[in-house]
Structures are given as C-alpha cells and as structure tokens.
Motif scaffolding. Sequence first.
Motif, PDB file in Angstrom:
ATOM      1  N   GLU A  33      12.996  -0.438  -1.750  1.00 47.10           N
ATOM      2  CA  GLU A  33      14.109  -1.395  -1.770  1.00 47.10           C
ATOM      3  C   GLU A  33      13.618  -2.825  -1.555  1.00 47.10           C
ATOM      4  OE1 GLU A  33      17.996   0.367  -0.050  1.00 47.10           O
ATOM      5  OE2 GLU A  33      16.381   1.299   1.126  1.00 47.10           O
ATOM      6  N   TYR A  34      12.564  -2.971  -0.743  1.00 50.57           N
ATOM      7  CA  TYR A  34      12.008  -4.297  -0.458  1.00 50.57           C
ATOM      8  C   TYR A  34      10.485  -4.205  -0.445  1.00 50.57           C
ATOM      9  CZ  TYR A  34      16.734  -5.430   1.099  1.00 50.57           C
ATOM     10  OH  TYR A  34      18.089  -5.620   1.150  1.00 50.57           O
ATOM     11  N   VAL A  35       9.821  -5.328  -0.775  1.00 57.28           N
ATOM     12  CA  VAL A  35       8.364  -5.389  -0.795  1.00 57.28           C
ATOM     13  C   VAL A  35       7.915  -6.715  -0.205  1.00 57.28           C
ATOM     14  CG1 VAL A  35       6.286  -5.384  -2.235  1.00 57.28           C
ATOM     15  CG2 VAL A  35       8.208  -3.941  -2.868  1.00 57.28           C
ATOM     16  N   ARG A  36       6.874  -6.672   0.623  1.00 55.59           N
ATOM     17  CA  ARG A  36       6.220  -7.915   1.053  1.00 55.59           C
ATOM     18  C   ARG A  36       5.237  -8.349  -0.027  1.00 55.59           C
ATOM     19  NH1 ARG A  36       1.438  -9.760   3.871  1.00 55.59           N
ATOM     20  NH2 ARG A  36       0.572  -7.631   3.810  1.00 55.59           N
ATOM     21  N   VAL A  37       5.340  -9.607  -0.448  1.00 57.46           N
ATOM     22  CA  VAL A  37       4.463 -10.155  -1.483  1.00 57.46           C
ATOM     23  C   VAL A  37       3.539 -11.199  -0.855  1.00 57.46           C
ATOM     24  CG1 VAL A  37       4.345 -11.376  -3.689  1.00 57.46           C
ATOM     25  CG2 VAL A  37       6.211  -9.756  -3.249  1.00 57.46           C
ATOM     26  N   PRO A  38       2.254 -10.896  -0.642  1.00 58.71           N
ATOM     27  CA  PRO A  38       1.325 -11.882  -0.087  1.00 58.71           C
ATOM     28  C   PRO A  38       0.986 -12.966  -1.121  1.00 58.71           C
ATOM     29  CG  PRO A  38       0.525  -9.614   0.182  1.00 58.71           C
ATOM     30  CD  PRO A  38       1.637  -9.575  -0.811  1.00 58.71           C
ATOM     31  N   PHE A  39       0.556 -14.127  -0.616  1.00 53.25           N
ATOM     32  CA  PHE A  39       0.157 -15.254  -1.475  1.00 53.25           C
ATOM     33  C   PHE A  39       1.197 -15.457  -2.588  1.00 53.25           C
ATOM     34  CE2 PHE A  39      -3.822 -13.585   0.307  1.00 53.25           C
ATOM     35  CZ  PHE A  39      -4.338 -14.738   0.896  1.00 53.25           C
ATOM     36  N   ALA A  40       2.457 -15.539  -2.167  1.00 55.48           N
ATOM     37  CA  ALA A  40       3.570 -15.493  -3.120  1.00 55.48           C
ATOM     38  C   ALA A  40       3.586 -16.672  -4.088  1.00 55.48           C
ATOM     39  CB  ALA A  40       4.896 -15.439  -2.356  1.00 55.48           C
ATOM     40  N   ASP A  41       3.051 -17.819  -3.687  1.00 51.25           N
ATOM     41  CA  ASP A  41       3.037 -18.961  -4.606  1.00 51.25           C
ATOM     42  C   ASP A  41       2.246 -18.654  -5.870  1.00 51.25           C
ATOM     43  OD1 ASP A  41       4.662 -20.659  -3.182  1.00 51.25           O
ATOM     44  OD2 ASP A  41       3.022 -21.707  -2.164  1.00 51.25           O
ATOM     45  N   HIS A  42       1.301 -17.729  -5.777  1.00 51.07           N
ATOM     46  CA  HIS A  42       0.479 -17.382  -6.934  1.00 51.07           C
ATOM     47  C   HIS A  42       0.816 -16.006  -7.504  1.00 51.07           C
ATOM     48  CE1 HIS A  42      -1.952 -20.857  -5.966  1.00 51.07           C
ATOM     49  NE2 HIS A  42      -2.079 -20.404  -4.720  1.00 51.07           N
ATOM     50  N   THR A  43       1.269 -15.085  -6.656  1.00 54.34           N
ATOM     51  CA  THR A  43       1.469 -13.702  -7.088  1.00 54.34           C
ATOM     52  C   THR A  43       2.840 -13.478  -7.707  1.00 54.34           C
ATOM     53  OG1 THR A  43      -0.050 -13.014  -5.327  1.00 54.34           O
ATOM     54  CG2 THR A  43       1.290 -11.297  -6.307  1.00 54.34           C
ATOM     55  N   ALA A  44       3.839 -14.248  -7.293  1.00 52.71           N
ATOM     56  CA  ALA A  44       5.192 -14.144  -7.858  1.00 52.71           C
ATOM     57  C   ALA A  44       5.425 -15.297  -8.829  1.00 52.71           C
ATOM     58  CB  ALA A  44       6.234 -14.170  -6.740  1.00 52.71           C
ATOM     59  N   HIS A  60      -6.043   2.848  -0.676  1.00 55.20           N
ATOM     60  CA  HIS A  60      -6.619   1.988   0.357  1.00 55.20           C
ATOM     61  C   HIS A  60      -7.930   1.364  -0.097  1.00 55.20           C
ATOM     62  CE1 HIS A  60      -3.661   2.914   3.521  1.00 55.20           C
ATOM     63  NE2 HIS A  60      -3.486   3.983   2.760  1.00 55.20           N
ATOM     64  N   ALA A  61      -8.512   1.865  -1.163  1.00 58.12           N
ATOM     65  CA  ALA A  61      -9.682   1.205  -1.736  1.00 58.12           C
ATOM     66  C   ALA A  61      -9.311  -0.127  -2.362  1.00 58.12           C
ATOM     67  CB  ALA A  61     -10.338   2.104  -2.781  1.00 58.12           C
ATOM     68  N   MET A  62      -8.063  -0.288  -2.731  1.00 59.21           N
ATOM     69  CA  MET A  62      -7.588  -1.521  -3.366  1.00 59.21           C
ATOM     70  C   MET A  62      -6.689  -2.318  -2.420  1.00 59.21           C
ATOM     71  SD  MET A  62      -9.158  -1.176  -6.218  1.00 59.21           S
ATOM     72  CE  MET A  62      -8.465  -2.264  -7.466  1.00 59.21           C
ATOM     73  N   GLY A  63      -6.878  -2.123  -1.129  1.00 60.19           N
ATOM     74  CA  GLY A  63      -6.196  -2.942  -0.140  1.00 60.19           C
ATOM     75  C   GLY A  63      -5.161  -2.228   0.704  1.00 60.19           C
ATOM     76  N   GLY A  64      -4.663  -1.098   0.228  1.00 61.26           N
ATOM     77  CA  GLY A  64      -3.687  -0.354   1.001  1.00 61.26           C
ATOM     78  C   GLY A  64      -2.324  -1.018   1.101  1.00 61.26           C
ATOM     79  N   PHE A  65      -1.973  -1.871   0.146  1.00 63.24           N
ATOM     80  CA  PHE A  65      -0.680  -2.558   0.181  1.00 63.24           C
ATOM     81  C   PHE A  65       0.441  -1.597  -0.205  1.00 63.24           C
ATOM     82  CE2 PHE A  65      -3.770  -5.914  -0.502  1.00 63.24           C
ATOM     83  CZ  PHE A  65      -3.345  -6.892   0.377  1.00 63.24           C
ATOM     84  N   ARG A  66       1.578  -1.745   0.424  1.00 66.20           N
ATOM     85  CA  ARG A  66       2.740  -0.953   0.034  1.00 66.20           C
ATOM     86  C   ARG A  66       3.159  -1.301  -1.389  1.00 66.20           C
ATOM     87  NH1 ARG A  66       7.292  -0.831   4.764  1.00 66.20           N
ATOM     88  NH2 ARG A  66       6.155   0.385   6.325  1.00 66.20           N
TER      89      ARG A  66
END
Length: 389
Positions: free
Chosen positions: A141-152, A130-136
Amino acid sequence: MKALCWEGINDVRVQDVPDPKVLDDKDVVLKVGLSTACGSDLHLLTGHIPFMQAGDVIGHEFMGEVVEVGPGVTRHKVGDRVVVASFIGCGECYYCKHDLWSLCDNTNTNPGITQALWGADPGGIFGYSHAMGGFRGSHAEYVRVPFADHTAIPIPEGVDDLSALFASDSVPTGWMGADLGGVQPGDTVAVWGCGAVGQMAARAAQLLGAERVLVIDRFDYRLRQAERTFGVETLNYQRVDVGAALREATGGRGPDVCIEAVGCEAHSDGPQYVYDQVKSKLKLETDRPIAVREAIHNCRKGGSVFVLGVFSGFVDKFPLGAVLNKGLTVRGAQQHGQRYIPMLLDRIAKGELSTGHLATHVMPLAEAPRGYQLFKDKEDDCVRSVFQP
C-alpha cells in the motif's frame, strides 16, 4: 499495511507489514497507485536469485502519489503523482553523474555480497533480494522511496496511471537495449523475448530508425500482441528455423543488432535446454544462457548483441569464439531508468509509445498471488498482472 511477501520458493502471500516511514531527509513515502509483476520477479519465485528472506516484500515496477516528504527533498511535494525508477540512484556518485544509474555507488546497503559475486556492487533496487540492498518492494500500500529527488519522476498531465506504470522499468529497460545496442536508421534488429521488455525493445528500435524488427518467442498470444500493436515481424521458434528466417531477412548476413530479453531461465526445444537444466540442477552453472547463445550465433559479423535479461552468476558453453571471430560487440546492463524515463514519459504523452496494452490482468493487491500464478504459468494469455492496493 498490506503487502505481497516472499515466503519461500513459489510461495508469495499478502500479509500485514509495518508502515514505511521517512528514515532519511531525502526520502519520500509513496502511496502506491499501481504496481506490476515483472518477468525478473519470476527468478525470485523459482529460487534462481539467492539472498531472499521470508517476509521480504517484492515488486519493483510502480507509480503512485507522494504522501510524506523528507526535509531534504526539493523536487517533490505531497500530492505529486510520480513514477519510480526500479533502481535507486543517489545522484551524486561517479556513476549517477555519468548517467549509469543502476551502477550507483551509494544505494546498495549490502555491497559485500555482490562484490564477492561480481567483483563490484551495483545500485540498490526495490524488492529484489538482500544482495541488491534489501529494500522493501512495491507490491504494497505504501513504499519508502530513498533519494526521491532522483528516483521518483513526475508524471506529465495527459499520461494516465496505467501507461505511466510501465515507464518505471519495462519501457526504459527495453529502450536501453536498443539505444546502447547501437540501433541505427536502416538496421535490421532481432529481439529474443516478446514479453513487456522485449516489446518495448522492439518499439524502441523502430523509433530509433530500424528498417525491420523481428521478435522471437514461443507464445503466439504475445507475438500477436506485438504484431498488432507495433507492426513488428514475429517468429515462433517452435514452428520456424529462426536462424534461417533471420538470414533470409538480411540477405544472408544476420541482424545488425540482436537484443536478448529473456534472462536466466530461457527455454528451448533443442538439446541445449536439457543440457542447461541438468547443469543448473547439479549446481555446475547458475543460469541458462540459451537466448544469449542464439543471439551471438545469429548476429551478423561486426554486429552488436545487447543482454537485457537478468542473470545472477555463471553460465556454461558461452560462445566466446564467435564473439571474437565475428567481431561482435556484446554489452549488458540493468536499466538506467533516470536516464530515460523523462524522455519516455514525453513520448507516451505524444502517443509515440503504447504501454497500457501490456496490462492484460488488473486486479486488487489481495489477489496478487493469483496474479503471479497467471503470469508465471502464462495462463489466460497473461502478459502482465497489475495490482491496485
């Protein structure tokens, strides 16, 4: 859905967790194709990285297929095959615009923790406390990818899933060490650590023109793999005097560039290992900087040391006098994946970079706890455990 969850020190389990959803118009949901254990994950298992919570999904190195797209995403569509940078970048802040993606100002949702610890907050990262955002994380099986235009990043045709997987983190991390470490044609480069990142740093040094590359480790199977795959020279520090070998290889000067790819739980056969273990157990330091000390001590005067291994806090006996009096340049960073991944995928497609050999153990996600045990204990010559949801 099923995911690998951290439940406590040395306790990871595959459990049911809620399916991810698009929460922001710049998100995509990815069906994970492959994910891999990373050496930095072991710091989570052993408790060296604080701010973990029971039930956190771990993992940050992965690829897969886009199955849902937010209305603000312009570069991806359902069905696209992509590799995901482990650090999330917004693409709009000062740091992203200057290709310093792991320092993104807008993706760490818990900035106060790292501001207090380090004086500033880096970007968010998948599955890394959680110090680095707490992202799953990616062992799911599935993952939410934020800012996908840049991160994927799209995977080119001709690059198979297994080769693309390591372009998520290991390959750009290693490349960054050689690139920002300043490797020049004709250099002699020494790399501490012969895991996936160390091997990728060694190969990057070769492709940037290094004349000699020497890799240092204590596990013969990893050294043999690097020697066989890339033709690098290898040193087992339990059998040779590394400093003497490096001086002999460089006419007495020392390597031009030294890359540390070990991290905060470094091992040694010398008394410094016992010293650092005692200090860390007494909470008088958080990390063991053994490989960093050795890199600084053995680097040539006026040379460069780059720190790739993960460190969380404070170290003791840092050789600042050597840095000053030898005129060294010392740098470190978490990987700026978006800066390097497209170029690296092209090199993989051209056959310049081999990555698939790192996947020594491929198994279903259901067997991920066993995969981490193999990886952690270096059993069955395990270099990387790879999981298929």
